[in-house]
Design an enzyme around this catalytic site. Structure first.
Site, PDB file in Angstrom:
ATOM      1  N   SER A 136     -11.205  39.528  18.801  1.00 33.09           N
ATOM      2  CA  SER A 136     -11.579  39.674  20.086  1.00 33.09           C
ATOM      3  C   SER A 136     -10.194  39.995  20.823  1.00 33.09           C
ATOM      4  O   SER A 136      -9.324  39.434  20.604  1.00 33.09           O
ATOM      5  CB  SER A 136     -11.929  38.206  20.433  1.00 33.09           C
ATOM      6  N   LYS A 162     -14.200  43.430  19.785  1.00 30.41           N
ATOM      7  CA  LYS A 162     -14.781  42.829  20.962  1.00 30.41           C
ATOM      8  C   LYS A 162     -13.754  42.853  22.273  1.00 30.41           C
ATOM      9  O   LYS A 162     -12.684  42.279  21.920  1.00 30.41           O
ATOM     10  CB  LYS A 162     -15.155  41.242  20.811  1.00 30.41           C
ATOM     11  N   LYS A 164     -12.753  42.156  26.137  1.00 31.75           N
ATOM     12  CA  LYS A 164     -12.995  41.127  27.273  1.00 31.75           C
ATOM     13  C   LYS A 164     -12.948  42.362  28.576  1.00 31.75           C
ATOM     14  O   LYS A 164     -12.264  43.408  28.653  1.00 31.75           O
ATOM     15  CB  LYS A 164     -12.015  40.319  27.364  1.00 31.75           C
ATOM     16  N   ASP A 189     -17.432  41.308  26.179  1.00 36.13           N
ATOM     17  CA  ASP A 189     -17.766  39.940  26.593  1.00 36.13           C
ATOM     18  C   ASP A 189     -17.244  39.946  27.916  1.00 36.13           C
ATOM     19  O   ASP A 189     -15.867  40.109  28.206  1.00 36.13           O
ATOM     20  CB  ASP A 189     -16.944  39.140  25.497  1.00 36.13           C
ATOM     21  N   GLU A 214     -21.744  40.677  25.558  1.00 35.24           N
ATOM     22  CA  GLU A 214     -21.902  39.071  25.725  1.00 35.24           C
ATOM     23  C   GLU A 214     -21.668  38.562  26.987  1.00 35.24           C
ATOM     24  O   GLU A 214     -20.847  38.875  27.946  1.00 35.24           O
ATOM     25  CB  GLU A 214     -20.749  38.794  24.742  1.00 35.24           C
ATOM     26  N   ASP A 239     -23.299  33.614  24.980  1.00 36.92           N
ATOM     27  CA  ASP A 239     -22.218  32.609  24.358  1.00 36.92           C
ATOM     28  C   ASP A 239     -22.331  31.370  25.002  1.00 36.92           C
ATOM     29  O   ASP A 239     -22.860  30.186  24.908  1.00 36.92           O
ATOM     30  CB  ASP A 239     -21.054  33.305  24.540  1.00 36.92           C
ATOM     31  N   LYS A 263     -20.988  29.210  18.440  1.00 35.39           N
ATOM     32  CA  LYS A 263     -19.865  28.424  17.882  1.00 35.39           C
ATOM     33  C   LYS A 263     -20.250  26.950  17.643  1.00 35.39           C
ATOM     34  O   LYS A 263     -20.978  26.530  18.393  1.00 35.39           O
ATOM     35  CB  LYS A 263     -19.007  28.619  19.104  1.00 35.39           C
ATOM     36  N   GLY A 291     -15.707  32.019  17.864  1.00 32.02           N
ATOM     37  CA  GLY A 291     -14.437  31.286  17.708  1.00 32.02           C
ATOM     38  C   GLY A 291     -13.841  30.849  19.100  1.00 32.02           C
ATOM     39  O   GLY A 291     -14.527  31.381  20.259  1.00 32.02           O
TER      40      GLY A 291
HETATM   41  O1  OSB Z   1     -16.045  34.022  25.200  1.00 32.74           O
HETATM   42  O2  OSB Z   1     -16.110  34.187  23.068  1.00 32.74           O
HETATM   43  C1  OSB Z   1     -15.313  33.963  24.355  1.00 32.74           C
HETATM   44  C2  OSB Z   1     -12.167  32.441  22.928  1.00 32.74           C
HETATM   45  C3  OSB Z   1     -12.016  31.362  23.572  1.00 32.74           C
HETATM   46  C4  OSB Z   1     -13.092  31.180  24.591  1.00 32.74           C
HETATM   47  C5  OSB Z   1     -14.121  31.948  24.842  1.00 32.74           C
HETATM   48  C6  OSB Z   1     -14.203  33.128  23.897  1.00 32.74           C
HETATM   49  C7  OSB Z   1     -13.081  33.549  23.061  1.00 32.74           C
HETATM   50  C8  OSB Z   1     -13.139  34.580  22.407  1.00 32.74           C
HETATM   51  C9  OSB Z   1     -11.839  34.708  21.113  1.00 32.74           C
HETATM   52  O3  OSB Z   1     -13.550  35.488  22.870  1.00 32.74           O
HETATM   53  C10 OSB Z   1     -12.684  34.176  20.082  1.00 32.74           C
HETATM   54  C11 OSB Z   1     -11.638  33.888  18.884  1.00 32.74           C
HETATM   55  O4  OSB Z   1     -11.109  34.927  18.330  1.00 32.74           O
HETATM   56  O5  OSB Z   1     -11.332  32.797  18.548  1.00 32.74           O
HETATM   57 MG    MG Z   2     -17.699  34.823  24.696  1.00 34.18          MG
END
Ligand code: OSB
Ligand code: MG
Length: 369
Positions: A136, A162, A164, A189, A214, A239, A263, A291
């Site tokens: 991510s 992924k 952001k 995302d 996402e 999510d 998650k 995660g």
């Molecule tokens: O939105 O998926 C998410 C991390 C923390 C809180 C929300 C998200 C995320 C990530 C990273 O996108 C996920 C990871 O690599 O642990």
């Molecule tokens: Mg997310």
């Protein structure tokens, strides 16, 4: 099993590079490691993952600590738990607070597996030893730096990226990534940064062969997501919305998404996560494992759960060194050929480095019998 003692390491690990999302910038991750000790001296480990700010979902690490100490530990220690599946039922009288619940529920699963001398994955169906993984990538407005960074992850073997996004940072970075990496498995995302007014704008994302989009809309919205999913070709993935099996049922019934980012902590632990996997299997709803910047404890748990073959899509489960200079395990979790091996010790399969835990954190006892 009898619970004799619960200890808590409160830890802060600095991130290698600050992680920027539509809601904020993270430079350091705070988390707790709970160590639940039984009458035989076995130790179950659980990670408490919420952020310090209530910006991803409502829970924060502070609210979770109160819920754990004041409500969940008394419920857990006042009853004689025979099987970890009982824990989520015991916790039912406490509404919400899934991440607090998950930290203890997953520790009890780890403890139970260790008591039986088994690896946690033996309690799941149809498992394998190596898991395909993705990465991510936070918001990086310098697009050259962004594509350089992604290039490094691709070189390390990550099988899916992924990105952001947020309003004002979407089509351009996606375009830049697609120019350099036309074929990578790419998704985005938004962490709830858009609204229904953006539907016609978001439809432009169909041009980039994205695996999914996402959480474009609010964490409690199912209707606007359903409207978007009707109008856009790309799969929508939820999510933040998904805290329980009921949320999956609602999303499926309304057509709010075609994929679920599952998650374990966001749904209160392993038992609810297993129910969601079963539901997704039955309905043909695509499910993959997300995660929460976990340290080695939560990461090992995610690997055990992701060993189930239903998780074909590379999850947000990276190596320890993707986020952290040092993990709190005796051996870090590493990536090889785009895959991570499921730790093969008992329970979640890893051992803690007390030295590193105390370098980055403090230890206190929060329950004794
Ligand atoms: O939105 O998926 C998410 C991390 C923390 C809180 C929300 C998200 C995320 C990530 C990273 O996108 C996920 C990871 O690599 O642990
Ligand atoms: Mg997310």
């Amino acid at each position: 099993m009898k619970i004799h003692r619960i200890d808590r390491y409160c830890v802060r690990l600095p991130l290698r590079i600050p992680f920027v999302t539509s809601y904020g910038r993270l430079t350091e991750k705070a988390f707790d490691i709970l160590v639940v000790t039984d009458e035989l001296g076995n130790c179950g480990l659980g990670e408490l993952v919420p952020f310090e700010q209530p910006d991803y979902i409502e829970e924060t690490i502070d609210t979770a600590r109160i819920i754990i100490e004041k409500h969940l530990i008394p419920l857990m220690t006042n009853s004689d738990i025979q099987h970890p599946k009982e824990v989520s039922t015991l916790f039912d009288e406490v509404k919400g607070n899934q991440m607090a619940k998950s930290s203890l529920e997953t520790a009890i699963w780890d403890l139970y597996a260790k008591r039986k001398g088994k690896s946690l994955k033996e309690y799941f169906y149809d498992t394998r030893e190596r898991i395909p993984v993705g990465v991510s990538v936070g918001i990086q407005t310098d697009l050259t730096k962004l594509t350089d960074q992604i290039g490094k992850y691709v070189e390390q073997g990550y099988q899916r990226v992924k990105l952001k996004i947020r309003p004002g940072y979407d089509l351009e970075p996606i375009e830049a990534i697609r120019q350099e990496f036309p074929d990578i498995l790419l998704m985005v995302d938004a962490n709830s940064a858009y609204t229904i007014k953006d539907i016609s704008y978001l439809k432009q994302l169909d041009a980039y062969n994205l695996a999914m989009i996402e959480q474009p809309f609010a964490a409690n919205d199912f209707l606007d997501h359903a409207q978007l999913q009707k109008e856009i070709k790309t799969d929508i993935c939820l999510d933040e919305n998904i805290r329980t099996l009921k949320d999956c049922e609602l999303a499926f019934a309304l057509g709010s998404c075609r994929a679920i980012n599952l998650k374990i902590p966001r749904v209160g632990g392993i038992t609810e996560a297993m129910k969601i996997v079963d539901f997704c299997k039955e309905k043909g709803l695509f499910v993959w494992l997300g995660g929460m910047f976990e340290s080695g404890v939560g990461r090992a748990l995610n690997l055990q759960f992701a060993s189930q073959k239903i998780f074909t899509f590379p999850g947000d489960i990276s190596a320890s060194d993707r986020y952290y200079f040092e993990d709190i395990l005796s051996e870090p979790i590493v990536i090889q050929n785009g895959e991570i091996s499921v730790p093969n010790g008992q329970g979640i399969g890893i051992s803690l480095s007390k030295e590193k835990l105390l370098k980055y954190g403090t230890l206190e006892t929060i329950y004794t019998k």
